[in-house]
Design an enzyme around this catalytic site. Structure first.
Site, PDB file in Angstrom:
ATOM      1  N   GLY A 154       0.785  -5.089   0.821  1.00  0.00           N
ATOM      2  CA  GLY A 154      -0.322  -5.165  -0.130  1.00  0.00           C
ATOM      3  C   GLY A 154       0.123  -5.730  -1.465  1.00  0.00           C
ATOM      4  N   ALA A 164       0.864  -1.187   0.000  1.00  0.00           N
ATOM      5  CA  ALA A 164       0.000   0.000   0.000  1.00  0.00           C
ATOM      6  C   ALA A 164       0.893   1.227   0.000  1.00  0.00           C
ATOM      7  CB  ALA A 164      -0.884  -0.015   1.236  1.00  0.00           C
ATOM      8  N   GLU A 191      -0.180  -9.321  -1.022  1.00  0.00           N
ATOM      9  CA  GLU A 191      -1.618  -9.638  -0.923  1.00  0.00           C
ATOM     10  C   GLU A 191      -2.277  -9.605  -2.285  1.00  0.00           C
ATOM     11  OE1 GLU A 191      -2.051  -6.595   2.150  1.00  0.00           O
ATOM     12  OE2 GLU A 191      -3.047  -8.109   3.361  1.00  0.00           O
ATOM     13  N   GLU A 200       3.794  -5.346   7.478  1.00  0.00           N
ATOM     14  CA  GLU A 200       2.890  -4.389   8.099  1.00  0.00           C
ATOM     15  C   GLU A 200       3.109  -4.263   9.608  1.00  0.00           C
ATOM     16  OE1 GLU A 200       2.172  -6.590   5.881  1.00  0.00           O
ATOM     17  OE2 GLU A 200       0.720  -5.826   4.416  1.00  0.00           O
TER      18      GLU A 200
HETATM   19  N1  T1G Z   1       4.598   3.314  -0.013  1.00  0.00           N
HETATM   20  C1  T1G Z   1       5.108   4.489  -0.429  1.00  0.00           C
HETATM   21  N2  T1G Z   1       6.435   4.735  -0.555  1.00  0.00           N
HETATM   22  C2  T1G Z   1       7.269   3.747  -0.245  1.00  0.00           C
HETATM   23  C3  T1G Z   1       6.820   2.469   0.203  1.00  0.00           C
HETATM   24  C4  T1G Z   1       5.414   2.278   0.300  1.00  0.00           C
HETATM   25  N3  T1G Z   1       4.889   1.099   0.687  1.00  0.00           N
HETATM   26  N4  T1G Z   1       7.919   1.696   0.436  1.00  0.00           N
HETATM   27  C5  T1G Z   1       8.986   2.450   0.154  1.00  0.00           C
HETATM   28  N5  T1G Z   1       8.605   3.674  -0.248  1.00  0.00           N
HETATM   29  C6  T1G Z   1       9.487   4.777  -0.674  1.00  0.00           C
HETATM   30  C7  T1G Z   1      10.467   5.183   0.410  1.00  0.00           C
HETATM   31  O1  T1G Z   1       9.845   6.115   1.294  1.00  0.00           O
HETATM   32  C8  T1G Z   1      11.564   5.816  -0.446  1.00  0.00           C
HETATM   33  O2  T1G Z   1      11.068   7.079  -0.871  1.00  0.00           O
HETATM   34  C9  T1G Z   1      11.586   4.946  -1.701  1.00  0.00           C
HETATM   35  O3  T1G Z   1      10.310   4.277  -1.728  1.00  0.00           O
HETATM   36  C10 T1G Z   1      12.674   3.918  -1.697  1.00  0.00           C
HETATM   37  O4  T1G Z   1      12.521   3.225  -0.453  1.00  0.00           O
HETATM   38  C11 T1G Z   1      -2.920  -3.258   2.948  1.00  0.00           C
HETATM   39  C12 T1G Z   1      -1.607  -1.539   4.372  1.00  0.00           C
HETATM   40  C13 T1G Z   1      10.164  -1.701  -0.618  1.00  0.00           C
HETATM   41  C14 T1G Z   1      12.036  -2.960   0.496  1.00  0.00           C
HETATM   42  O5  T1G Z   1       6.109  -1.776   4.666  1.00  0.00           O
HETATM   43  O6  T1G Z   1      10.518  -2.023   3.053  1.00  0.00           O
HETATM   44  O7  T1G Z   1       0.812  -2.732   2.364  1.00  0.00           O
HETATM   45  O8  T1G Z   1      12.920   8.513   0.037  1.00  0.00           O
HETATM   46  O9  T1G Z   1      14.845   3.688   0.382  1.00  0.00           O
HETATM   47  O10 T1G Z   1      15.993   0.214   0.242  1.00  0.00           O
HETATM   48  O11 T1G Z   1      -1.677  -4.866   4.060  1.00  0.00           O
HETATM   49  O12 T1G Z   1      11.146   0.604   0.898  1.00  0.00           O
HETATM   50  O13 T1G Z   1      13.013   7.706  -2.328  1.00  0.00           O
HETATM   51  O14 T1G Z   1      11.282   9.414  -1.643  1.00  0.00           O
HETATM   52  O15 T1G Z   1      13.399   1.860   1.423  1.00  0.00           O
HETATM   53  O16 T1G Z   1      15.181  -0.310  -2.158  1.00  0.00           O
HETATM   54  C15 T1G Z   1       3.701  -2.439   3.542  1.00  0.00           C
HETATM   55  C16 T1G Z   1       8.074  -0.680   3.074  1.00  0.00           C
HETATM   56  C17 T1G Z   1       2.922  -1.191   3.411  1.00  0.00           C
HETATM   57  C18 T1G Z   1       7.284  -1.875   2.612  1.00  0.00           C
HETATM   58  C19 T1G Z   1      12.522  -0.933  -0.886  1.00  0.00           C
HETATM   59  N6  T1G Z   1       4.938  -2.315   2.817  1.00  0.00           N
HETATM   60  N7  T1G Z   1       9.168  -0.425   2.159  1.00  0.00           N
HETATM   61  O17 T1G Z   1      13.710  -0.723  -0.152  1.00  0.00           O
HETATM   62  O18 T1G Z   1      14.316   1.617  -0.948  1.00  0.00           O
HETATM   63  S1  T1G Z   1       1.450  -1.304   4.349  1.00  0.00           S
HETATM   64  C20 T1G Z   1       6.052  -1.977   3.464  1.00  0.00           C
HETATM   65  C21 T1G Z   1      10.322  -1.124   2.264  1.00  0.00           C
HETATM   66  C22 T1G Z   1       0.482  -2.349   3.442  1.00  0.00           C
HETATM   67  C23 T1G Z   1      -1.534  -3.713   3.267  1.00  0.00           C
HETATM   68  C24 T1G Z   1      -0.800  -2.738   4.091  1.00  0.00           C
HETATM   69  C25 T1G Z   1      11.395  -0.696   1.319  1.00  0.00           C
HETATM   70  C26 T1G Z   1      11.502  -1.600   0.078  1.00  0.00           C
HETATM   71  P1  T1G Z   1      12.144   8.259  -1.244  1.00  0.00           P
HETATM   72  P2  T1G Z   1      13.822   2.617   0.212  1.00  0.00           P
HETATM   73  P3  T1G Z   1      14.887   0.181  -0.777  1.00  0.00           P
END
Ligand code: T1G
Length: 701
Positions: A107, A66, A110, A130
């Site tokens: 997501g 998400a 998912e 999450e």
């Molecule tokens: N949404 C928006 N922006 C995101 C993002 C996300 N999910 N994940 C990363 N970014 C942005 C981050 O802020 C940075 O931005 C850029 O991407 C590169 O990130 C319904 C509700 C995917 C493994 O928790 O673990 O899904 O600084 O430096 O080292 O159940 O980002 O460049 O402007 O970390 O290559 C669940 C979180 C969401 C994944 C990539 N997903 N992200 O790592 O790059 S909740 C997460 C990460 C959800 C559902 C629920 C990592 C990555 P900027 P980065 P990276």
């Protein structure tokens, strides 16, 4: 035929429609992406030539989940929600094949679980992280993953939030195929889709699989027990287990509904807000307002470290751990030998704990080049000075470095209190000088304060921030002031702790109160650990430089008794040989009471609530001044300093976020109250607090 809208691409290839998520940087499933997927599915259903559908991601991820930038905004719950999208995928009359590369998280996973088939390229990170954001998978993950890979494997992934490489899940039941070479994934997915499209429906749905386990209730109880300890202050892990259990006991639909309830509840919690704040704060810290993100960086291959003491050795370890050769300079052979022996001892401890292979230890040690000669630093691209904290000594080192370092080498000081501009002025290259303030133990603590001198070049900053990521540090830029961000704030925190001893509290009560709030260690246990003589030296300097800043003299009395802490067997607490337990000391408590009497202070009962307010709001007030002076560029930077360097509880998000949670109106009122009491001169309210409170705002918006 290719038709691309903003966030989703749609192309067809001999009867297979390919829907490509295209929302950089990680294909976050924001509203436009979700709408694009549904539109793509519609097109495919209505195109008779299309027999199957491939769902894939452009760029560096299938999908990072998400779009967390949409959280707590109307877009997050606007239709089509992710649950709606996944249902549309699952109910598609034509088979949907998810083609996963690099990242399928939250997501994103998912979404893939809603597909009928899943192919993954090797090396892809698969996770439901999450829980790390204080929530739980909110689009069916707690119901579909157990049906895809079983109860135990899915609970481990959901409760830990840890990524698993796709090839490790090859036989888990999650994937129909794992493609060894990522470059072949697209072709493999098209071929698989063609075959699936030729088959008569209906196509397999994960939701229809059963969750088989010989003793589900027993395993779930085991999971609860193991989570209880680590998740004391975090509700999400418990809810993860509740949601999985609901699906096991009551079936998919009821489980899905319960999952939704849990998600809505968790996303509102202060803990989730704190964890999301830290997630973004960590990433925002590397963005420096006036340094463009595409600023060219300098090549850093060879590193030099001056000083092989505790800090120098720990600093050197950071770089050799990242595979970078380090020339380690000392002035005397025995100091150099001692430094090398300490580094080896640190690694041997990790080898003994099974955290490091012996051969890796030797590889790292081989990257170390010990020397007594500055000439051996001539090729270094970065030289970090970690010598005695005295300006005269720094001057000698930096004048020497200026003579031997090659043009363009970055000269960094690990100073924790001295003026980086003065240090830069010892060289003819102030633009190449920067502070790199590591925290002890330097090879363990994540925080790195990058101190920007008046003349520090922008590319030097960009280079150090990038290098910090490579050595796995959370780097925060600080301007030049006494104590930079962290120590400047902690000084006010310590002042309040000492005043409260004078006014009626005792060390054990202060420590207990703030540790109950969530700090890893209270100020007095911390000081006994670090050494009370360190604070003593700073206060002596302060009495000369800042006579206006008055301190309770209790701590000086303690030091005059030679009670420097654990290292002298006694400090604020008593210690027994070989035992690090802090025992309240009647000697110290009596000394404190006697001091109050001598100072004509009427001791009173101080509540735990006052202790926490005065300690934390002292941080907040100084943090607000640091923001106003531009020493820190954003409140989240200050929070990152406290979360990664000072043991501030993660579930409260840092002092500035905590102040927002309390409400700056209440913070202001409390500070004004303390300003009107004894020792109130320490409470000069930061104008920024009054301003924001007046506007009904917080530090973080
Ligand atoms: N949404 C928006 N922006 C995101 C993002 C996300 N999910 N994940 C990363 N970014 C942005 C981050 O802020 C940075 O931005 C850029 O991407 C590169 O990130 C319904 C509700 C995917 C493994 O928790 O673990 O899904 O600084 O430096 O080292 O159940 O980002 O460049 O402007 O970390 O290559 C669940 C979180 C969401 C994944 C990539 N997903 N992200 O790592 O790059 S909740 C997460 C990460 C959800 C559902 C629920 C990592 C990555 P900027 P980065 P990276």
């Amino acid at each position: 035929m290719a038709v691309n809208d903003a966030a989703v691409g749609y192309t067809t290839h001999d009867g297979v429609a390919v829907i490509t998520l295209n929302n950089p940087p990680v294909n976050g499933l924001g509203l436009s992406t979700r709408a694009g997927i549904v539109a793509g599915l519609e097109r495919a259903q209505n195109d008779a030539a299309v027999k199957a559908i491939v769902l894939t991601g452009a760029g560096k991820a299938f999908s990072g989940g998400a779009d967390i930038t949409e959280f707590n905004t109307p877009k997050a719950t606007q239709e089509p929600t992710l649950a709606t999208v996944i249902k549309a995928v699952e109910d598609s009359a034509k088979p949907v094949v998810a083609a996963i590369h690099s990242v399928a998280m939250g997501g994103g996973l998912e979404l893939a679980l809603g597909a009928h088939y899943r192919l993954a390229a090797a090396g892809a990170q698969i996770a439901l992280p999450e829980v790390k954001l204080g929530i739980l998978p909110g689009a069916g993950g707690t119901q579909r993953l157990p049906r895809a890979i079983g109860l135990e494997a899915s609970l481990n992934m959901i409760v830990s939030g840890a990524p698993v490489l796709s090839e490790k899940l090859a036989d888990s039941g999650l994937f129909d195929e794992v493609v060894a070479n990522p470059a072949e994934l697209a072709e493999a997915a098209l071929a698989f889709a063609r075959k699936a499209g030729a088959k008569e429906g209906p196509h397999p749905k994960v939701r229809e699989r059963k969750i088989e386990h010989p003793n589900a209730a027993g395993f779930i109880q085991f999971a609860r027990n193991s989570v209880a300890a680590i998740a004391k202050n975090f509700p999400a892990p418990h809810k993860c287990i509740d949601a999985v259990e609901a699906g096991v006991q009551n079936g998919f639909d009821k489980g899905l509904a319960f999952e939704r309830e849990c998600f809505v509840a968790l996303v509102q919690t202060p803990e989730s807000r704190a964890l999301r704040h830290a997630f973004f704060g960590e990433r925002a810290a590397s963005k420096i307002p006036d340094v463009p993100s595409d600023t060219p960086v300098r090549e850093i291959n060879q590193v030099g470290v001056v000083g092989a003491g505790t800090m120098g050795g720990g600093i050197a370890m950071n770089f050799i751990n990242a595979g970078m050769p380090v020339t380690l300079l000392e002035t005397k052979q025995e100091a150099l030998d001692r430094g090398l022996a300490t580094i080896r001892k640190n690694y041997e401890a990790s080898v003994r704990k099974g955290k490091l292979k012996p051969e890796v230890m030797e590889q790292r040690m081989a990257l170390l080049k010990p020397t007594l000669s500055y000439d051996d630093l001539r090729q270094a691209d970065l030289i970090v000075e970690a010598v005695f904290e005295e300006l005269g000594v720094k001057e000698q080192v930096f004048r020497r470095l200026d003579e031997v370092a090659k043009p363009g080498a970055i000269l960094a000081s690990n100073t924790s209190t001295l003026d980086v501009d003065k240090i830069a002025a010892f060289t003819k290259r102030p633009q190449d000088v920067v502070g790199m303030h590591f925290f002890s133990p330097a090879n363990v603590m994540k925080l790195l304060e990058v101190v920007r001198g008046r003349q520090t070049a922008k590319d030097v900053l960009a280079t150090v921030m990038k290098l910090a990521k490579k050595i796995k540090k959370t780097a925060v830029v600080s301007g030049v002031c006494d104590g930079f961000i962290g120590n400047r704030m902690v000084e006010q925190y310590v002042r309040q702790a000492l005043f409260m001893l004078e006014e009626g509290a005792l060390p054990a009560q202060v420590d207990r109160a703030i540790e109950k709030f969530g700090f890893a260690m209270g100020p007095f246990r911390m000081s006994d650990l670090a050494g009370n003589d360190i604070g003593w030296a700073i206060r002596k300097r302060r009495y000369v430089e800042r006579p206006d800043m008055h301190y309770s003299k209790i701590a000086d009395r303690l030091c005059e008794l030679g009670r420097f802490g654990q290292k002298t067997g006694g400090g604020w607490y008593d210690y027994k040989a070989g035992d690090r337990t802090a025992y309240p000391s009647s000697v110290v408590d009596d000394m404190i009471r006697a001091y109050s009497k001598e100072a004509h202070v009427e001791r009173r009962k101080i509540s735990d609530e006052e202790i926490v307010e005065r300690l934390v709001f002292a941080l907040v007030n100084e943090g607000a001044k640091i923001l106003e002076e531009g020493i820190a560029s954003k409140a989240s930077d200050i929070d990152m300093v406290y979360l990664t360097g000072y043991g501030f509880p993660l579930y409260r998000g840092g002092p500035m976020l905590y102040a927002d949670t309390v409400g700056l109106y209440n913070v202001e009122r409390a500070i004004r109250r303390y300003a009107a009491r004894p020792n109130g001169d320490a409470w000069k309210l930061a104008p920024g607090i009054a301003k924001l409170a007046g506007e009904g705002r917080g530090f973080n918006g």
